[in-house]
Write an enzyme that holds these catalytic residues in place. Sequence first.
Site, short mmCIF file in Angstrom:
data_model
loop_
_atom_site.label_atom_id
_atom_site.label_comp_id
_atom_site.label_asym_id
_atom_site.label_seq_id
_atom_site.Cartn_x
_atom_site.Cartn_y
_atom_site.Cartn_z
N LYS A 252 0.88 -1.17 0.00
CA LYS A 252 0.00 0.00 0.00
C LYS A 252 0.91 1.22 0.00
O LYS A 252 1.55 1.53 1.00
CB LYS A 252 -0.92 0.00 1.21
CG LYS A 252 -1.91 1.15 1.20
CD LYS A 252 -2.90 1.02 2.35
CE LYS A 252 -4.05 1.99 2.20
NZ LYS A 252 -3.67 3.39 2.14
N ARG A 257 -3.62 8.93 -5.20
CA ARG A 257 -4.27 8.10 -6.23
C ARG A 257 -4.33 8.88 -7.54
O ARG A 257 -4.69 10.06 -7.54
CB ARG A 257 -5.69 7.76 -5.76
CG ARG A 257 -6.44 6.77 -6.63
CD ARG A 257 -5.91 5.39 -6.36
NE ARG A 257 -6.67 4.33 -7.01
CZ ARG A 257 -7.61 3.61 -6.42
NH1 ARG A 257 -7.97 3.87 -5.17
NH2 ARG A 257 -8.20 2.63 -7.05
N ARG A 405 -16.49 0.19 -2.47
CA ARG A 405 -15.68 -0.35 -1.39
C ARG A 405 -16.33 -1.69 -1.09
O ARG A 405 -17.11 -1.82 -0.15
CB ARG A 405 -15.80 0.59 -0.19
CG ARG A 405 -14.61 0.60 0.74
CD ARG A 405 -14.91 1.47 1.93
NE ARG A 405 -14.73 2.90 1.70
CZ ARG A 405 -13.55 3.50 1.65
NH1 ARG A 405 -12.45 2.82 1.81
NH2 ARG A 405 -13.47 4.79 1.44
N LYS A 411 -7.65 -3.36 2.65
CA LYS A 411 -6.39 -2.72 3.03
C LYS A 411 -6.08 -3.06 4.48
O LYS A 411 -6.97 -3.14 5.32
CB LYS A 411 -6.46 -1.21 2.83
CG LYS A 411 -7.54 -0.52 3.61
CD LYS A 411 -7.61 0.97 3.27
CE LYS A 411 -8.77 1.60 4.02
NZ LYS A 411 -9.15 2.92 3.55
#
Length: 545
Positions: A252, A257, A405, A411
């Site tokens: 990650k 982004r 999501r 994550k």
Amino acid sequence: MKAASSALFLEFSLLCEKLSSTSSNSEKVRLLASYLRNLESEDLGIAVDFLLGRASRVRSSEGRANVAFATVRDALCQVVTFSDDQLLQLYKEHGDLGEVAMELLSSGHAAPLVRGQLTLKRIRDGMDDIASAQGSGSEKRKVMTLTGLLLDSSPLEAKYLIKILTSDMRIGVSEGFIAEAAAEAFSVGKEAVRKAYLLVNDMSKVAVMAKEGRLSDAGFSLFTPIRPMLAEPASSARQIIDDMGRCYVEDKYDGIRLQVHKKGGEVRLYSRAMDDVTRFFPEIVEQISRLNEDFALDGELIYEAGGRLRFFSLQKLLRNEGRREKHPLKFVAFDALYAKGRSLLDLPLVERKRELFALGYDNCAPFKEVSAPEDLERAFKDSIARGNEGIVAKDPESTYQPGARGKRWFKLKKALDTLDVVVIGAQYGNGKRKGLLSDYVFAVRRSRDDPTLVPIGKAYSGLTDEELRDYHDFFMRNKIGEKGNTVWVLPRLVIEVGFQSIQRSARYESGYALRFPRIISVRADKKLDEIDDLQRVEDLFKAQG
Ligand code: AMP
């Protein structure tokens, strides 16, 4: 029901009142459908935008048509008399600028003898005018335009006028409701509307397409960004494996982004909020344009040398070009959305990865396939050792679900998590920071469905003096009022706070307080509806043991 050429804003305002007073989802859809059904295409587009708190389509220099609190106050001052104390008191009571405007105007305002009629088009023109005002004299022009609209507003219309202008509708209407309502209103399939929305990514355009029977025109196209797919927070490696079994795991990255679209010699970059940010990263454009194929990639912009990359504003990034030379940026691609002339969104991740690696781009995120929690834990430790934030685990069979999501991506972050919160007030510092707003009071949402803000703490910021001055000005522009040492501000700035632990506490309305809170970064890329809620605070509290 309609004025000469456009629907009345009063009807729209009445609809919003009804929407906010019902908690029944099906009733919301029914109300929306029966309203939208009767609108002409242009009004339909405007109404959908307004329902979603999108005032204008004109992009200001900051990329959004944001209006400062001072502009609203100055315009209100032109139509009704009130004191600063009264304004702050009303805001504290309602927590909503639209309600404040309604209450102020209800006490009798300077309405002209002959009131002009407010229509959707007239409001949209005013909003466009406000959004496009730039340079010297722009503040005056914004106040004048807004005053003109307020003079012709009834208290109820003023409420929704201000709510639209400040993108703070709170009527419980999301894109999903509009999609259902459009399907019902124009007798088309829900699935067709939903699919078109995922691709076109603009509910007002989709509603008009549904009305005009053009939904099948929707497709992924280069230079129309889509909402990035999101990852669900996971509490442990085991939880991820229990949920997905086999998965792909990647670092990650701690950056920004970015969606990169390329066609021929043209390259465009889009932020998480889908703003076009091409001009801010010429070096990335240059790297990407060297490649042969046409494509759209999803990934993260990071420092080449690693380390956290977050900016208060992109404008500031431009000012700091010197730093960029010393600390070059790179774009790490982890997904391919379009290649070889076709959309890849409906392909499973396995195949999208294949397409991605076939493009010959040097900076594709490495990934591994794992199916045991221990392997995931090892990947997590390795990622942290490389200076990254944790891992993202993805289901190899999952299609790309824009904006979702949806438990296909998880994550897992460092042991002590952080919270994304919004600043609602700021306090003056001491010593060197005297006169400078340097302690921030912040809040989380009450729940995913309830956007009411509940305060949860205060952090002395770890920002540089230059940054503090930038924020100081930002807060002053968004100041609602001042009491004691605290300046209360519109909830606009999302920050990420770290802390040592969470405690139960009666000090804040949330019932919790953070021990040793500190500001980790400013999340200019996140909007108010993306902050954390009390449920997550509770989860973190419990996870501490
Ligand atoms: P958060 O910002 O904590 O909500 O985490 C989600 C963000 O992590 C995404 O929006 C991406 O910007 C970022 N991210 C970093 N590395 C990856 C990756 N390998 N896959 C997906 N998202 C990633």
